[in-house]
Structure formats: C-alpha cells, structure tokens
Scaffold this motif. Structure first.
Motif, PDB file in Angstrom:
ATOM      1  N   GLY A  12       0.814  -1.214   0.000  1.00  0.00           N
ATOM      2  CA  GLY A  12       0.000   0.000   0.000  1.00  0.00           C
ATOM      3  C   GLY A  12       0.846   1.261   0.000  1.00  0.00           C
ATOM      4  O   GLY A  12       2.071   1.227   0.165  1.00  0.00           O
ATOM      5  N   GLY A  40      -5.870   5.686   1.878  1.00  0.00           N
ATOM      6  CA  GLY A  40      -5.541   7.097   2.010  1.00  0.00           C
ATOM      7  C   GLY A  40      -4.642   7.469   0.854  1.00  0.00           C
ATOM      8  O   GLY A  40      -3.566   6.900   0.701  1.00  0.00           O
ATOM      9  N   VAL A 237      -3.384  -8.813   6.528  1.00  0.00           N
ATOM     10  CA  VAL A 237      -3.853  -8.299   5.246  1.00  0.00           C
ATOM     11  C   VAL A 237      -5.120  -7.490   5.500  1.00  0.00           C
ATOM     12  O   VAL A 237      -5.631  -7.454   6.618  1.00  0.00           O
ATOM     13  N   SER A 274       0.763  -4.612  11.331  1.00  0.00           N
ATOM     14  CA  SER A 274       1.591  -5.770  11.674  1.00  0.00           C
ATOM     15  C   SER A 274       1.876  -6.633  10.452  1.00  0.00           C
ATOM     16  O   SER A 274       1.312  -6.428   9.394  1.00  0.00           O
TER      17      SER A 274
END
Ligand code: GDP
Ligand code: IMO
Ligand code: MG
Length: 427
Positions: A12, A40, A237, A274
């Motif tokens: 991401g 975002g 995930v 994490s």
C-alpha cells in the motif's frame, strides 16, 4: 475501448492516487473496486494537496465520472463528509455513481473492528479501525447491508436486525459491551437515503455500456497485492481483493475487457500495521527513508515501516496480477545514499529462494539477500526525461526492471503531477 487496472504492488501507499490522477485526462471513468476508507491517497495538483479516502482519485479530474464499485465497503458518513470537504475546495463531485451492490459499513462494524483488535492483543493486525474487516465478514456471511437495502426501509430494518441478532450476543457475552440499538442504526442509515438515492446505479451495466461506447475505464485499487486477502501475507492483510482479479469481481467488468494492468511500486518498501516485511530497516536508514519520504499514514497518521526494495515482492506482484507496466514512484527519496541495497532473494534456513515462500512460517523467517547498487547525490526532482537522471539513478531503474518481471513505464521523482518521467505512455 479497453479497461485498465491500476493497483499496488507492495503493502500500500505506493502512490496509486498520484498515478490515477496522472491518467485522469485520458480516461472517462475511474472505478474504486475494493476496500473502503482504510485507503488514504495524497494527491498534489498545482501545489494543492488533497487527501482522499473513499472517493476514487479520478474525482479530481474535470470530466471524469468517479464510480464506487460493488466490491467497495462504504461508510456513508465518511463519503458525504469527503464530498463536502472537497466540494468546498471547488472540486465537482456531482457525477459520482455508487453501486447498488456495494456494502455499507455501519457503526457496529467499526465497533467490532476495534474490539476484535483489542482481543487479539499481541497478535493484532493493526487495522485502520474503520470497520473494513467486519463489513466484509458480514458480506461473506450473507448478513451484510447493501446500498440498495437503504432504498427500502422495511428491508433495511430486516437486514440490520438479522445482522445484530448474533452480533449483540457476542458484544454482550464475549466482549462485555452494550448491545447495539437496531433503531439507532436504522435511523442513522435512513438519514443518508435522500442524498444517496440519485447516486445509486447498476454500475456493472453502466461500465459495460461505457466500454461498448468506446470510453476508457480505469479500475483503481485500494491497498495492494501483499495486503490482498488471498495473495497477501495472511492474516496480516486487509479483507478485500486488491489484486487484478478483484478489479473484475469488484466492478462487474470481465477479465477479457482489461488489456493493461498497471502496478504502482515504490523505489523502496513501506508497510503500515503488523505482519512480515523482510527488508524492514529498524535502524537509522529506516528513519532516514521515513523522514525524507514523509512516510506517515494518510488515514491513521501512523509512521510507516520502511525498508529496501524487495525484488521478490515485485516479481510476485507481476505474476499474480499479470502486470504489463510498473509505475516506479519516489525515486527522488533515494537521493543521498552511497550505496542502495535491493533484495534479490530470501535466505530461509539453509536455502536461498527467489520466489515468495509457500508458508507463513517460512516468510516470517525470510532474511533478505541484498545486491548493492551505487547511489547518487544529485537532486532529481526536476528530471522530466530519463536523460535528466544521473547515470547511477538510471542504472538503479534498469536493475529494478530487470529483477521485477515487467517493464517500468513511468518513474516518479516527486509528489507533483508534473514530477514524472514517462518512458512508455500507459494509455
Ligand atoms: P496511495 O495510497 O498508493 O495512493 O499512496 P499514498 O498517497 O498513501 O502515499 C504516497 C505518497 O507519496 C503521497 O504523499 C504522494 O503525494 C507521494 N508521492 C507519490 N509519488 C511520489 C514521487 O514520485 N516522489 C515523492 N517524493 N512523493 C511521491
Ligand atoms: P492505500 O489504499 C497501507 C493495512 C492496515 C492493516 C491492514 C488491515 O492507502 O494503499 P484494514 O483496516 O484494512 O482491515 O487493515 O491493512 N492497510 C493499509 N496499509 N495502505 C492502505 O491503503 C491500507 N489499507 C489497509 O494498516 O495493516
Ligand atoms: Mg495510501
């Protein structure tokens, strides 16, 4: 005309928003096909910075029709808040279309996300706390609330009741929380209906007709390959399909209509939350990448974990997505290192592998094998063609391309729309 999928190759925040915005003037529709306001995207246009979460990045381009596809989970309060905020800045959102089949994030999904994380303790996923996982869980359990359900008050009440029967038992008896009021949830959702109604459509049909009419459709992913619920580092995930297959299921466009798959990839690696990340740097180099790269989450403000480019991840993303083009971003952030390590494989016990290991256990033990590439000192943020780059930076791009399984067609050298080197046009 074809559809184009645009997605993230890593964990991401690769710069998908900027890449979508770049393509904006060449496309007619931009479709968000997965995820929700866990995303975002920061986009800089003419020095103005926009942070988008739920709206497709194409909303910033005049003439583009932004679409929220059926694969998305929609928090309606967030949606209207975002529309109001960017409308106030002069952006026209009036063409926005929302799939009747998209699922709705309700207040109880947000609550369940937070309590579930708390109960996981040390094993927590580090979610964004936006209710994403619980909303998708309800979708798969067939107790979700869809956008179309809001158009029929009786159905809406039935669906909310159906979802809360079991959930309230769990909230009270397992999590020691108060039961959620069905009336309050229904009333809150009904409060959005009049504003929502004109935006709702059968978006699969709409997009299919648009393609028949020769329009260009860009399918824009939230999150990324390594956060994909099937192909990522499960269980660390997100809960949706962020890979190329998700572009089809999340939009209702068949694979035969997609002829280009563009993957956005950073010149180094970052991750929020994490889970394993073999090239993570816990030292001063990691801190330097974070500071220079401005690696702080747009959604939660959390510092992003930073590390070197991982060629194994890149090749894996190229393979599972059928990537035709990479957009390499943030090359400018790497200015000022004498040597730049890039990961070409993993050492797992006695073995060295160059593919993603099959099991989670192996991945947690994977140690990066690095090749050292020469760095450069020049400011490259003004480069507009490949020849503007110092030769080491060019060699870095070539080395990444050679190990990543698909051509690098665009290189980003800064957050601005114009801070881009196009080697091969994407459209
Ligand atoms: P997304 O979630 O994939 O859209 O990415 P984010 O917006 O969360 O994070 C990418 C960040 O990098 C944003 O702040 C962008 O403005 C910025 N960015 C994108 N491309 C470049 C680039 O080539 N160089 C630099 N320095 N910043 C970039
Ligand atoms: P964009 O679209 C980076 C991460 C969270 C967490 C995990 C699960 O901006 O690239 P979730 O709330 O989805 O259940 O959290 O996924 N995560 C992201 N990390 N960029 C994102 O989106 C992310 N969306 C979710 O940090 O580790
Ligand atoms: Mg992001």
């Amino acid at each position: 005309m074809p559809a184009i999928a645009l997605l993230g190759a890593q964990w991401g925040d690769e710069g998908k928003g900027k890449a979508t915005d770049l393509l904006g003037e060449h496309v007619d529709f931009v479709v968000k096909f997965n995820g929700g306001n866990n995303a975002g995207h920061t986009i800089v246009v003419d020095g103005e910075t926009y942070a988008l979460h739920l709206l497709p990045a194409g909303v910033l381009t005049p003439g583009v029709t932004p679409v929220i596809g059926n694969g998305v989970v929609v928090d309606l309060g967030v949606l209207f808040g975002e529309i109001d905020a960017i409308t106030a800045r002069g952006v026209d959102c009036s063409r926005l279309v929302v799939s009747a089949n998209a699922h709705v994030i309700t207040p109880y999904h947000v609550l369940m996300d937070k309590v579930a994380e708390r109960f996981l303790g040390e094993s927590k996923i580090g979610t964004t706390g936006r209710g994403i996982g619980p909303a998708y869980a309800d979708k798969m359990s067939r107790i979700g609330v869809r956008v179309q359900d809001l158009l029929d008050e009786k159905i809406l009440r039935q669906k909310v009741e159906g979802a809360l029967v079991g959930k309230n038992q769990v909230l009270v008896k397992v999590y020691n929380r108060k039961a959620v009021s069905i009336d309050e949830v229904v009333d809150e959702l009904l409060g959005y209906v009049e504003r929502l109604r004109p935006m709702v459509a059968d978006t699969s049909l709409l997009l299919s007709k648009a393609l028949d009419d020769g329009k260009v459709v860009l399918l824009e992913a939230g999150q990324a390959t390594m956060l994909d619920v099937d192909h990522g580092t499960y269980p660390f995930v997100t809960s949706s399909s962020a890979t190329a297959g998700g572009a089809c299921t999340g939009s209702g466009i068949p694979p035969t209509r997609i002829d280009r798959v563009v993957a956005v990839i950073k010149a180094y690696a970052t991750r929020v939350g994490s889970g394993p990340m073999p090239t993570e740097l816990l030292d001063a180099d990691g801190e330097k990448l974070r500071t220079i790269g401005g690696e702080f989450g747009v959604t939660t403000g959390r510092p992003r974990r930073c590390g070197w480019y991982d060629g194994v991840v890149a090749r894996y993303a190229a393979r599972v997505n059928g990537v035709t083009d990479f957009v390499l971003t943030k090359l400018d952030v790497l200015t000022g290192w004498e040597q730049i390590p890039v990961c070409t494989g993993y050492r797992i016990g006695e073995r060295v592998v160059d593919e993603m290991p099959m099991t989670q256990t192996e991945y947690h033990h994977a140690e990066p094998v690095y090749e050292m590439l020469p760095g450069w000192d020049e400011d490259i943020s003004g480069a507009r063609v490949l020849e503007d780059l110092p030769k080491q930076a060019r060699a870095y791009v070539e080395a990444l391309e050679a190990m990543s399984g698909a051509p690098i067609s665009v290189v980003g050298v800064g957050p601005g729309r114009e801070q881009t080197i196009v080697l091969r046009p994407l459209i």
